[in-house]
Design a protein around this motif. Structure first.
Motif, short mmCIF file in Angstrom:
data_model
loop_
_atom_site.label_atom_id
_atom_site.label_comp_id
_atom_site.label_asym_id
_atom_site.label_seq_id
_atom_site.Cartn_x
_atom_site.Cartn_y
_atom_site.Cartn_z
N GLN A 1 -3.54 -2.60 -12.43
CA GLN A 1 -4.40 -3.17 -13.16
C GLN A 1 -5.78 -3.23 -11.36
N GLU A 2 -5.43 -3.07 -10.05
CA GLU A 2 -6.50 -2.85 -8.88
C GLU A 2 -7.34 -1.44 -9.51
N ILE A 3 -5.83 -0.22 -10.27
CA ILE A 3 -6.58 1.38 -9.81
C ILE A 3 -7.61 0.56 -11.18
N SER B 1 -9.37 -1.50 -12.47
CA SER B 1 -10.60 -2.25 -12.10
C SER B 1 -11.60 -1.02 -11.07
N ALA B 2 -10.51 -0.43 -10.06
CA ALA B 2 -11.86 0.22 -9.29
C ALA B 2 -12.31 1.49 -9.91
N LYS C 1 -5.08 -4.34 -2.12
CA LYS C 1 -7.20 -4.53 -1.63
C LYS C 1 -7.17 -2.73 -1.29
N TYR D 1 -7.40 -0.28 -4.28
CA TYR D 1 -8.54 -0.85 -4.74
C TYR D 1 -9.66 0.08 -3.95
N SER D 2 -9.50 0.01 -2.71
CA SER D 2 -10.19 0.33 -1.96
C SER D 2 -10.87 2.11 -2.13
N LYS E 1 -11.83 3.30 -5.69
CA LYS E 1 -13.21 2.36 -6.12
C LYS E 1 -13.71 3.50 -4.97
#
Length: 195
Positions: free
Chosen positions: A21-23, A25-26, A184, A187-188, A191
């Motif tokens: 999910q983080e990937i 979103s990024a 995080k 995600y960073s 992104k």
């Protein structure tokens, strides 16, 4: 850049799913990523069992219609992201079965002389994100880094994918495993991803 995410975990309430999910979103926030796709091997009921018989010959695996969609996804992708847990010091059998059948001879590699092979997926890059119950140093010191050797040398480099980044997260079932910090970090990374 086109990003293919190969997700291999049977539970969508897992930490692996949180990384997925983080990937996603990024990727939605990164202007360098034109498109992204998720292949969920468990949700798709991918059959990891390799079969050779009169109807399915090993030499024809690179044209097997059962795996054409997966081959097209690999061709489409500039970067391939693998998300999986480490079980028994290695990725799940589901992911290994994916490699057995999709990364076939004359698609991912071809013989070059008697003892050598030529990777056919050059120019692509990969990211491997893995979680494990044990401590992060466990694979390095107790298993001689077997997981990384398998993924990088035996599979991805062999197929011509030379640039491979690893994120290995250990002690993930502990309450103080810093899961939020690691989410995080992923995600960073995605992104800011450029290729």
């Amino acid at each position: 850049m086109n990003v293919l995410i190969v997700y291999t975990h049977p539970n969508h309430k897992s930490l692996c799913d949180a990384f997925l999910q983080e990937i996603i979103s990024a990727c939605e926030q990164n202007n360098n990523i034109q498109e992204w796709k998720v292949v969920d091997l468990y949700q798709e009921d991918f059959n990891p069992v390799l079969v050779f018989n009169e109807r399915k010959r090993r030499r024809d695996m690179h044209t097997d219609p059962d795996y054409e969609n997966y081959r097209q996804q690999i061709i489409w992708a500039d970067k391939i992201v693998f998300i999986y847990p480490i079980w028994w010091g290695r990725p799940p059998a589901m992911l290994l079965g994916y490699f057995d059948q999709v990364f076939a001879a004359n698609f991912a590699y071809r013989a070059k002389g008697k003892y050598l092979a030529e990777g056919l997926l050059e120019g692509k890059t990969a990211v491997c994100i893995s979680t494990m119950k044990g401590p992060a140093y466990y694979p390095l010191f107790l298993l001689n880094n077997a997981h990384k050797m398998l993924m990088k040398k035996a599979v991805l480099n062999f197929a011509g994918i030379k640039k491979v980044k690893f994120f290995e997260f250990g002690s993930m079932e502990l309450p103080n495993g810093n899961q939020q910090q690691k989410l995080k970090k992923i995600y960073s990374y995605f992104k800011r991803l450029q290729h």
